[in-house]
Design a protein around this motif. Structure first.
Motif, PDB file in Angstrom:
ATOM      1  N   PHE A  14       0.835  -1.200   0.000  1.00 18.92           N
ATOM      2  CA  PHE A  14       0.000   0.000   0.000  1.00 18.92           C
ATOM      3  C   PHE A  14       0.872   1.253   0.000  1.00 18.92           C
ATOM      4  CE2 PHE A  14      -2.033   3.547   2.103  1.00 18.92           C
ATOM      5  CZ  PHE A  14      -3.152   3.706   1.299  1.00 18.92           C
ATOM      6  N   THR A  15       1.865   1.280   0.855  1.00 17.30           N
ATOM      7  CA  THR A  15       2.727   2.465   0.956  1.00 17.30           C
ATOM      8  C   THR A  15       3.429   2.751  -0.361  1.00 17.30           C
ATOM      9  OG1 THR A  15       3.074   2.038   3.311  1.00 17.30           O
ATOM     10  CG2 THR A  15       4.664   3.487   2.222  1.00 17.30           C
ATOM     11  N   VAL A  16       4.006   1.730  -0.974  1.00 16.90           N
ATOM     12  CA  VAL A  16       4.724   1.925  -2.249  1.00 16.90           C
ATOM     13  C   VAL A  16       3.751   2.353  -3.344  1.00 16.90           C
ATOM     14  CG1 VAL A  16       6.027   0.739  -4.067  1.00 16.90           C
ATOM     15  CG2 VAL A  16       6.603   0.363  -1.661  1.00 16.90           C
ATOM     16  N   ALA A  17       2.604   1.672  -3.454  1.00 17.60           N
ATOM     17  CA  ALA A  17       1.627   2.015  -4.501  1.00 17.60           C
ATOM     18  C   ALA A  17       1.092   3.427  -4.306  1.00 17.60           C
ATOM     19  CB  ALA A  17       0.486   1.007  -4.508  1.00 17.60           C
ATOM     20  N   TYR A  18       0.833   3.818  -3.057  1.00 20.34           N
ATOM     21  CA  TYR A  18       0.337   5.168  -2.792  1.00 20.34           C
ATOM     22  C   TYR A  18       1.396   6.211  -3.141  1.00 20.34           C
ATOM     23  CZ  TYR A  18      -1.097   9.380  -0.400  1.00 20.34           C
ATOM     24  OH  TYR A  18      -1.414  10.690  -0.110  1.00 20.34           O
ATOM     25  N   LEU A  19       2.640   5.958  -2.752  1.00 22.70           N
ATOM     26  CA  LEU A  19       3.702   6.925  -3.047  1.00 22.70           C
ATOM     27  C   LEU A  19       3.924   7.086  -4.554  1.00 22.70           C
ATOM     28  CD1 LEU A  19       6.294   6.054  -0.263  1.00 22.70           C
ATOM     29  CD2 LEU A  19       4.833   8.092  -0.402  1.00 22.70           C
ATOM     30  N   ILE A  20       3.761   5.998  -5.299  1.00 20.94           N
ATOM     31  CA  ILE A  20       3.960   6.064  -6.751  1.00 20.94           C
ATOM     32  C   ILE A  20       2.782   6.728  -7.448  1.00 20.94           C
ATOM     33  CG2 ILE A  20       4.119   4.661  -8.857  1.00 20.94           C
ATOM     34  CD1 ILE A  20       5.854   2.704  -7.237  1.00 20.94           C
ATOM     35  N   THR A  21       1.552   6.382  -7.037  1.00 19.44           N
ATOM     36  CA  THR A  21       0.373   6.873  -7.753  1.00 19.44           C
ATOM     37  C   THR A  21      -0.260   8.101  -7.115  1.00 19.44           C
ATOM     38  OG1 THR A  21      -1.175   5.477  -6.515  1.00 19.44           O
ATOM     39  CG2 THR A  21      -0.180   4.526  -8.507  1.00 19.44           C
ATOM     40  N   GLY A  22      -0.086   8.273  -5.802  1.00 15.67           N
ATOM     41  CA  GLY A  22      -0.737   9.369  -5.098  1.00 15.67           C
ATOM     42  C   GLY A  22      -2.228   9.127  -4.878  1.00 15.67           C
ATOM     43  N   SER A  23      -2.688   7.924  -5.155  1.00 17.30           N
ATOM     44  CA  SER A  23      -4.105   7.600  -5.038  1.00 17.30           C
ATOM     45  C   SER A  23      -4.324   6.525  -3.976  1.00 17.30           C
ATOM     46  CB  SER A  23      -4.634   7.085  -6.383  1.00 17.30           C
ATOM     47  OG  SER A  23      -5.914   6.513  -6.235  1.00 17.30           O
ATOM     48  N   PHE A  24      -5.227   6.837  -3.016  1.00  9.80           N
ATOM     49  CA  PHE A  24      -5.568   5.848  -2.001  1.00  9.80           C
ATOM     50  C   PHE A  24      -6.292   4.653  -2.624  1.00  9.80           C
ATOM     51  CE2 PHE A  24      -4.996   9.370   1.002  1.00  9.80           C
ATOM     52  CZ  PHE A  24      -4.228   8.725   1.972  1.00  9.80           C
ATOM     53  N   VAL A  25      -7.131   4.914  -3.622  1.00  7.46           N
ATOM     54  CA  VAL A  25      -7.908   3.842  -4.260  1.00  7.46           C
ATOM     55  C   VAL A  25      -6.978   2.879  -5.000  1.00  7.46           C
ATOM     56  CG1 VAL A  25      -9.662   3.308  -6.002  1.00  7.46           C
ATOM     57  CG2 VAL A  25      -9.978   5.254  -4.455  1.00  7.46           C
ATOM     58  N   VAL A  26      -6.133   3.413  -5.863  1.00  5.00           N
ATOM     59  CA  VAL A  26      -5.204   2.562  -6.611  1.00  5.00           C
ATOM     60  C   VAL A  26      -4.248   1.869  -5.642  1.00  5.00           C
ATOM     61  CG1 VAL A  26      -3.341   2.529  -8.318  1.00  5.00           C
ATOM     62  CG2 VAL A  26      -5.365   3.923  -8.720  1.00  5.00           C
ATOM     63  N   GLY A  27      -3.754   2.604  -4.665  1.00  7.26           N
ATOM     64  CA  GLY A  27      -2.873   2.014  -3.657  1.00  7.26           C
ATOM     65  C   GLY A  27      -3.555   0.884  -2.911  1.00  7.26           C
ATOM     66  N   ALA A  31      -2.586  -2.950  -3.135  1.00  7.85           N
ATOM     67  CA  ALA A  31      -2.151  -3.505  -1.858  1.00  7.85           C
ATOM     68  C   ALA A  31      -2.957  -4.731  -1.459  1.00  7.85           C
ATOM     69  CB  ALA A  31      -2.246  -2.441  -0.769  1.00  7.85           C
ATOM     70  N   ILE A  32      -4.153  -4.884  -1.969  1.00 13.87           N
ATOM     71  CA  ILE A  32      -4.958  -6.072  -1.657  1.00 13.87           C
ATOM     72  C   ILE A  32      -4.646  -7.210  -2.632  1.00 13.87           C
ATOM     73  CG2 ILE A  32      -7.302  -7.005  -1.667  1.00 13.87           C
ATOM     74  CD1 ILE A  32      -8.188  -4.237  -0.565  1.00 13.87           C
ATOM     75  N   VAL A  33      -4.623  -6.912  -3.909  1.00 15.85           N
ATOM     76  CA  VAL A  33      -4.468  -7.949  -4.922  1.00 15.85           C
ATOM     77  C   VAL A  33      -3.057  -8.545  -4.919  1.00 15.85           C
ATOM     78  CG1 VAL A  33      -4.486  -8.420  -7.409  1.00 15.85           C
ATOM     79  CG2 VAL A  33      -6.292  -7.023  -6.373  1.00 15.85           C
ATOM     80  N   GLU A  34      -2.063  -7.717  -4.979  1.00 14.29           N
ATOM     81  CA  GLU A  34      -0.691  -8.214  -5.106  1.00 14.29           C
ATOM     82  C   GLU A  34      -0.252  -9.045  -3.903  1.00 14.29           C
ATOM     83  OE1 GLU A  34       3.581  -8.356  -4.863  1.00 14.29           O
ATOM     84  OE2 GLU A  34       2.338  -7.081  -3.587  1.00 14.29           O
ATOM     85  N   PRO A  35      -0.427  -8.591  -2.655  1.00 15.45           N
ATOM     86  CA  PRO A  35      -0.032  -9.438  -1.527  1.00 15.45           C
ATOM     87  C   PRO A  35      -0.876 -10.715  -1.397  1.00 15.45           C
ATOM     88  CG  PRO A  35      -0.127  -7.172  -0.820  1.00 15.45           C
ATOM     89  CD  PRO A  35      -0.743  -7.240  -2.201  1.00 15.45           C
ATOM     90  N   ALA A  36      -2.137 -10.648  -1.781  1.00 22.18           N
ATOM     91  CA  ALA A  36      -2.971 -11.846  -1.702  1.00 22.18           C
ATOM     92  C   ALA A  36      -2.406 -12.939  -2.610  1.00 22.18           C
ATOM     93  CB  ALA A  36      -4.410 -11.524  -2.077  1.00 22.18           C
ATOM     94  N   VAL A  37      -2.048 -12.565  -3.813  1.00 18.26           N
ATOM     95  CA  VAL A  37      -1.466 -13.524  -4.758  1.00 18.26           C
ATOM     96  C   VAL A  37      -0.114 -14.020  -4.230  1.00 18.26           C
ATOM     97  CG1 VAL A  37      -0.527 -13.786  -7.090  1.00 18.26           C
ATOM     98  CG2 VAL A  37      -2.693 -12.589  -6.743  1.00 18.26           C
ATOM     99  N   ASN A  38       0.714 -13.096  -3.747  1.00 21.42           N
ATOM    100  CA  ASN A  38       2.019 -13.491  -3.218  1.00 21.42           C
ATOM    101  C   ASN A  38       1.908 -14.359  -1.975  1.00 21.42           C
ATOM    102  OD1 ASN A  38       4.340 -12.772  -4.678  1.00 21.42           O
ATOM    103  ND2 ASN A  38       3.929 -10.623  -4.291  1.00 21.42           N
ATOM    104  N   THR A  39       0.924 -14.117  -1.128  1.00 18.99           N
ATOM    105  CA  THR A  39       0.745 -14.912   0.083  1.00 18.99           C
ATOM    106  C   THR A  39       0.423 -16.355  -0.260  1.00 18.99           C
ATOM    107  OG1 THR A  39       0.045 -12.981   1.335  1.00 18.99           O
ATOM    108  CG2 THR A  39      -0.574 -15.127   2.215  1.00 18.99           C
TER     109      THR A  39
END
Length: 79
Positions: free
Chosen positions: A16-29, A33-41
């Motif tokens: 979430f932190t990295v995605a938010y810092l890159i995009t500036g969007s809470f929604v995209v972040g 942050a939900i999809v990518e870690p879920a797949v990695n987990t």
């Protein structure tokens, strides 16, 4: 399973932190942050199972095979 869940929480926070810092969007972040870690987990869980299976020592594998054969033999005699 506890290790997997704590890994997921840490990964969610970082993603979430990295995605938010890159995009500036809470929604995209949040979505990333939900999809990518879920797949990695899920991938991490199976990676650990496979890793454990293939890194088990030959001596332990031999002992486990002997124990299983003994157990099966005893079970057959009991029939």
């Amino acid at each position: 399973m506890t290790k997997t869940l704590t890994f997921a929480a840490m990964h969610f926070s970082i993603a979430f932190t990295v995605a938010y810092l890159i995009t500036g969007s809470f929604v995209v972040g949040g979505i990333l942050a939900i999809v990518e870690p879920a797949v990695n987990t899920v991938a991490f869980y199976f990676h650990e199972k496979i890793w454990t299976k293939y890194t088990e020592s030959p001596a332990k594998r031999s002992f486990n095979n002997a124990w299983q054969a003994t157990s099966e033999s005893y079970a057959l005699r009991a029939m």
